[in-house]
Design an enzyme around this catalytic site. Structure first.
Site, mmCIF file in Angstrom:
data_model
loop_
_atom_site.group_PDB
_atom_site.id
_atom_site.type_symbol
_atom_site.label_atom_id
_atom_site.label_comp_id
_atom_site.label_asym_id
_atom_site.label_seq_id
_atom_site.Cartn_x
_atom_site.Cartn_y
_atom_site.Cartn_z
ATOM 1 N N ARG A 63 -21.973 -24.007 6.679
ATOM 2 C CA ARG A 63 -21.156 -25.223 6.859
ATOM 3 C C ARG A 63 -21.427 -25.879 8.217
ATOM 4 O O ARG A 63 -21.394 -27.113 8.320
ATOM 5 C CB ARG A 63 -19.675 -24.889 6.728
ATOM 6 N N LYS A 224 -11.804 -18.682 -15.088
ATOM 7 C CA LYS A 224 -10.677 -19.282 -15.821
ATOM 8 C C LYS A 224 -10.948 -20.665 -16.389
ATOM 9 O O LYS A 224 -11.394 -21.560 -15.684
ATOM 10 C CB LYS A 224 -9.481 -19.415 -14.873
ATOM 11 N N GLY A 374 -17.946 -21.752 -4.954
ATOM 12 C CA GLY A 374 -18.202 -20.697 -3.974
ATOM 13 C C GLY A 374 -18.989 -19.537 -4.547
ATOM 14 O O GLY A 374 -19.963 -19.069 -3.945
ATOM 15 N N GLY A 397 -13.240 -27.158 -4.487
ATOM 16 C CA GLY A 397 -12.152 -27.895 -5.143
ATOM 17 C C GLY A 397 -12.338 -29.402 -5.093
ATOM 18 O O GLY A 397 -12.059 -30.099 -6.078
HETATM 19 P P1 ADP Z 1 -16.996 -20.506 -8.657
HETATM 20 O O1 ADP Z 1 -16.459 -19.946 -7.354
HETATM 21 O O2 ADP Z 1 -18.490 -20.589 -8.652
HETATM 22 O O3 ADP Z 1 -16.318 -21.783 -9.052
HETATM 23 P P2 ADP Z 1 -15.186 -18.857 -10.217
HETATM 24 O O4 ADP Z 1 -14.399 -18.569 -8.988
HETATM 25 O O5 ADP Z 1 -14.583 -19.711 -11.251
HETATM 26 O O6 ADP Z 1 -16.635 -19.436 -9.816
HETATM 27 O O7 ADP Z 1 -15.542 -17.496 -10.968
HETATM 28 C C1 ADP Z 1 -16.235 -16.453 -10.338
HETATM 29 C C2 ADP Z 1 -15.668 -15.120 -10.719
HETATM 30 O O8 ADP Z 1 -15.637 -14.959 -12.137
HETATM 31 C C3 ADP Z 1 -16.507 -13.995 -10.194
HETATM 32 O O9 ADP Z 1 -15.725 -13.231 -9.296
HETATM 33 C C4 ADP Z 1 -16.905 -13.189 -11.420
HETATM 34 O O10 ADP Z 1 -16.842 -11.796 -11.217
HETATM 35 C C5 ADP Z 1 -15.862 -13.586 -12.420
HETATM 36 N N1 ADP Z 1 -16.337 -13.420 -13.795
HETATM 37 C C6 ADP Z 1 -17.339 -14.065 -14.392
HETATM 38 N N2 ADP Z 1 -17.513 -13.620 -15.640
HETATM 39 C C7 ADP Z 1 -16.587 -12.650 -15.840
HETATM 40 C C8 ADP Z 1 -16.247 -11.819 -16.942
HETATM 41 N N3 ADP Z 1 -16.909 -11.898 -18.102
HETATM 42 N N4 ADP Z 1 -15.212 -10.962 -16.793
HETATM 43 C C9 ADP Z 1 -14.542 -10.910 -15.612
HETATM 44 N N5 ADP Z 1 -14.814 -11.657 -14.552
HETATM 45 C C10 ADP Z 1 -15.829 -12.526 -14.657
HETATM 46 MG MG MG Z 2 -14.648 -18.844 -6.934
#
Ligand code: ADP
Ligand code: MG
Length: 415
Positions: A63, A224, A374, A397
């Protein structure tokens, strides 16, 4: 993206749409091109909210590195630079969350002296600003040591504004919050403009939505559906294909009548997934095989499931190889790619393959590639692919809200 196109993107040509007109939303935002900063006091909101280890060392300075183009341009142009940022979520003054180490790292990166001022407002700040010369760089203390920052307190906004002839916002990651340093301050300065990092983020994300090279392939994963349903809806209109992976796929599979076993599957996500599927008209692709385990651990029992069902006692923790291969063939044909959210629990080695395969395909794609989130950026770093994508969004976000079509207060204030 190919080399010659990367050069185009950097020179700004890429920001021009295929119809030859630059789109209204980003031209309406004032930028560093619209102000004269020579000899002026320029207050720059940066995002120096970098991660630290337990010993207090910065573990990732990207950053700070990301803010260098704006800071160096201001130095070249002879501005007196005053940098402000938040770090963490302090409740009042907290020496552990000082900006001092970030100021020190900035000095190392700039190879010039950077003066740290241990206050956000008050006489010491005023005196340091008054005695600074063109090209000097000051870093003030953590904005969130002041309770008024997150409350968008007009008094704090006014005292920040009084430091400046020109305000520059280069903290895209904080642009979705109406805080004193991102929104309120704009009312108390003669002119407010976007820094280069914020300008690039907004321009690239808007062009994804407004005029992408086709096909636009959107890859969404992570934990999610409820976090990302707004993004799914936004892209259902604009994308040609949405590839879904990660835990986020289970509410979709459940909505289609598949078994999800003990997989992470939000109940609230199932209805949302059902609605998205109904609106998707076949644009949305889901995993057809999985890597499953008996628990969420690197040393769990692991098995490959050759269809979309996950039986009781098992949880799907990665997309299977057939799904990964199918997704790769879509990625190879893309004109533009947006990726947010890993395909599985990639932090655990047995469940990293799907995310790695998809990440490598994105890195090798001819398409213009944008990656946000992230954990997705962390996955790219883990696989050593960071330099092979065109744009890493620092927004998190803020990027997702912009894609959802929400107005970002920090960006609106610059129009
Ligand atoms: P980003 O930060 O890239 O937006 P998220 O925070 O939405 O991504 O999701 C990342 C998390 O989702 C990771 O910690 C990963 O372990 C978890 N994850 C991905 N697939 C699964 C799964 N099938 N079961 C449980 N956790 C998962
Ligand atoms: Mg995340």
């Amino acid at each position: 993206m190919r080399k010659e196109d990367t050069q185009k993107a950097e020179s700004g040509e890429w920001m021009t749409t295929s119809t030859g007109t630059t789109n209204k939303r980003h031209t309406a935002m004032r930028t560093l091109d619209d102000v004269d900063v020579a000899g002026k006091r320029v207050l720059v909101r940066v995002d120096f909210n970098v991660p630290f280890d337990e010993q207090g060392h910065i573990t990732d300075d990207s950053r700070i590195v990301g803010s260098l183009p704006t800071i160096q341009e201001l130095q070249r142009k002879g501005a007196k630079i005053i940098l402000i940022s938040h770090r963490g979520r302090p409740k009042g003054s907290d020496p552990e969350l000082s900006m001092r180490p970030a100021a020190q790292r900035l000095g190392e990166l700039l190879k010039t002296e950077v003066q740290f001022v241990p206050a956000v407002t008050g006489d010491q700040v005023a005196a340091s600003v008054a005695s600074s010369n063109p090209g000097d760089v000051l870093v003030l203390e953590n904005l969130r040591f002041e309770a008024g920052e997150t409350k968008n307190d007009p008094e704090l906004a006014r005292s920040l504004g009084q430091l400046a002839d020109v305000y520059v916002n280069d903290a895209f990651g904080a642009a979705h919050r109406a805080h004193a340093s991102t929104e309120g301050v704009v009312r108390h300065v003669p002119v407010a403009v976007a820094g280069r990092l914020l300008q690039r983020e907004v321009t690239i994300l808007h062009s994804l939505l407004e005029d992408p090279a086709r096909p636009l392939v959107v890859i969404l994963g992570g934990a999610k559906v409820t976090d990302k349903i707004g993004v799914i809806e936004a892209f259902l209109n604009q994308a040609d294909t949405l590839l879904i992976g990660g835990a986020m796929s289970f509410p979709f599979l459940k909505a289609q009548g598949f078994e999800v076993g003990d997989s992470l599957c939000e109940a609230a996500g199932v209805t949302l997934a059902q609605q998205a599927l109904a609106a998707a008209g076949g644009k949305l692709e889901l995993p057809g095989d999985h890597i499953a385990a008996d628990r969420f651990a690197a040393d769990a029992r692991v098995k490959e499931l050759n269809d979309a069902n996950v039986p009781g006692g098992w949880m799907g923790l990665d997309i299977g190889p057939a799904t990964a291969a199918r997704y790769v063939s879509v990625i190879e044909q893309a004109g533009t790619i947006f990726w947010n959210g890993p395909m599985g629990a990639f932090e655990l080695q047995p469940f990293a393959a799907g995310t790695r395969t998809v990440a490598e395909a994105i890195a090798n794609a001819e398409a213009t590639t944008v990656v946000g989130g992230g954990d997705s950026v962390a996955a790219l770093k883990l696989f050593g692919l960071v330099d092979q994508v065109d744009h890493l969004s620092t927004g998190g976000g803020a990027a997702l809200e912009l894609i959802e079509g929400k107005a970002l207060p920090g960006v609106e204030a610059l129009r």
